[in-house]
Design a protein around this motif. Structure first.
Motif, PDB file in Angstrom:
ATOM      1  N   VAL A  85      10.322   7.766  10.297  1.00  0.00           N
ATOM      2  CA  VAL A  85       9.291   7.980  11.309  1.00  0.00           C
ATOM      3  C   VAL A  85       8.128   7.040  10.993  1.00  0.00           C
ATOM      4  O   VAL A  85       7.592   6.369  11.857  1.00  0.00           O
ATOM      5  N   GLY A  86       7.770   7.014   9.718  1.00  0.00           N
ATOM      6  CA  GLY A  86       6.716   6.120   9.239  1.00  0.00           C
ATOM      7  C   GLY A  86       7.219   5.379   8.038  1.00  0.00           C
ATOM      8  O   GLY A  86       8.278   4.747   8.074  1.00  0.00           O
ATOM      9  N   THR A  87       6.520   5.490   6.917  1.00  0.00           N
ATOM     10  CA  THR A  87       6.888   4.713   5.737  1.00  0.00           C
ATOM     11  C   THR A  87       8.012   5.338   4.912  1.00  0.00           C
ATOM     12  O   THR A  87       8.693   4.643   4.172  1.00  0.00           O
ATOM     13  N   HIS A  88       8.210   6.656   4.978  1.00  0.00           N
ATOM     14  CA  HIS A  88       9.273   7.297   4.193  1.00  0.00           C
ATOM     15  C   HIS A  88      10.625   6.955   4.807  1.00  0.00           C
ATOM     16  O   HIS A  88      10.966   7.460   5.868  1.00  0.00           O
ATOM     17  N   GLN A  89      11.401   6.132   4.114  1.00  0.00           N
ATOM     18  CA  GLN A  89      12.705   5.724   4.631  1.00  0.00           C
ATOM     19  C   GLN A  89      13.806   6.562   3.995  1.00  0.00           C
ATOM     20  O   GLN A  89      13.828   6.764   2.782  1.00  0.00           O
ATOM     21  N   ASP A 115       2.007  -1.041   5.183  1.00  0.00           N
ATOM     22  CA  ASP A 115       2.132  -0.312   6.451  1.00  0.00           C
ATOM     23  C   ASP A 115       2.459  -1.224   7.617  1.00  0.00           C
ATOM     24  O   ASP A 115       3.128  -0.824   8.558  1.00  0.00           O
ATOM     25  N   SER A 116       2.004  -2.455   7.576  1.00  0.00           N
ATOM     26  CA  SER A 116       2.244  -3.370   8.695  1.00  0.00           C
ATOM     27  C   SER A 116       3.674  -3.859   8.740  1.00  0.00           C
ATOM     28  O   SER A 116       4.073  -4.494   9.713  1.00  0.00           O
ATOM     29  N   SER A 117       4.451  -3.596   7.693  1.00  0.00           N
ATOM     30  CA  SER A 117       5.796  -4.155   7.599  1.00  0.00           C
ATOM     31  C   SER A 117       6.904  -3.114   7.585  1.00  0.00           C
ATOM     32  O   SER A 117       7.843  -3.210   8.341  1.00  0.00           O
ATOM     33  N   ASP A 124       0.809  -1.215   0.000  1.00  0.00           N
ATOM     34  CA  ASP A 124       0.000   0.000   0.000  1.00  0.00           C
ATOM     35  C   ASP A 124       0.848   1.274   0.000  1.00  0.00           C
ATOM     36  O   ASP A 124       0.353   2.372   0.280  1.00  0.00           O
ATOM     37  N   TYR A 125       2.122   1.130  -0.302  1.00  0.00           N
ATOM     38  CA  TYR A 125       2.995   2.305  -0.373  1.00  0.00           C
ATOM     39  C   TYR A 125       4.063   2.002  -1.415  1.00  0.00           C
ATOM     40  O   TYR A 125       4.716   0.951  -1.353  1.00  0.00           O
TER      41      TYR A 125
END
Lengths: 112, 111
Positions: free
Chosen positions: B96-100, A95-97, A31-32
């Motif tokens: 912090v979240g998905t942005h690495q 998101d879960s990973s 999802d990203y």
């Protein structure tokens, strides 16, 4: 199912051209979807990212197109410049990973 | 702009030796990662770390590998007994979240 397939492996365009790099995925839980730019000897740098609830995202000269039903997404670079010459990686995660699954990379050369 | 930093930039070691690769993630980030890239190939996930423990690891991350956050700023990857096939560029990342955000990498050469 964890793979992200990227094409082409390499691409040469003239300055001002619009290179397009394509990626496909199988895992519908992703999802990203970020794109990274990597110059020789450097780490990947986050360029732009998209989530599947939108079909397109633009940031400056970079655009991601996303086709959820086809499970494909692509990067377009408008008005490409020699300084854009680099290797581009697509990636995917959920998101879960947060574990990024990278494509195999596309080496882009923009000729002056 | 805050950056992920890594030391050393290059490391040459003999097969069977232990190496420690060091990273300083971006200060307010909560998630930390190690990836590796064998020359000319794609970037591969090794491990993610959150709240002082491993949250996920790949099949590459076997018993020869370990990670540690010894203090509030450093994040390390230890390879206990290096093999020739461990030669690669190792990248640390943080988020912090998905942005690495990735560091510049440590090029490891095992002879």
């Amino acid at each position: 199912q964890q793979q992200v397939k990227q094409s082409p492996q390499s691409l040469i365009v003239q300055k001002g051209g619009i290179p397009i790099i394509n990626c496909a995925y199988e895992n519908t839980a992703f999802d990203y979807f970020p794109w990274y730019q990597q110059f020789p000897g450097k780490g990947p740098a986050l360029l732009i990212a998209i989530r599947p609830d939108v079909s397109e995202k633009k940031e400056g000269r970079f655009t991601i197109s996303f086709n959820k039903s086809a499970k494909q997404f692509s990067l377009h670079i408008m008005d490409s410049q020699p300084g854009d010459s680099a290797t581009y990686f697509c990636a995917a995660t959920k998101d879960s990973s947060y574990k990024l699954i990278f494509g195999s990379g596309t080496r882009l050369l923009v000729r002056p | 702009e805050p950056e992920v930093t890594q030391t050393p930039s290059h490391q040459v070691t003999q097969m069977g030796q232990e190496v420690i690769l060091r990273c300083v993630p971006i200060s307010n980030h909560l998630y930390f990662y190690w990836y590796r890239q064998i020359l000319g190939q794609k970037v591969e996930f090794l491990v993610s770390f959150y709240n002082n423990e491993i949250s996920e690891k790949s099949e590459i991350f076997d018993d020869q590998f370990s990670v540690e956050r010894p203090d509030g700023s450093n994040f390390t990857l230890k390879i206990r007994s290096t093999k020739l096939e461990d030669s690669a560029m190792y990248f640390c990342a943080s988020s912090v979240g998905t942005h690495q955000y990735f560091g510049p990498g440590t090029r490891l050469l095992v002879l």
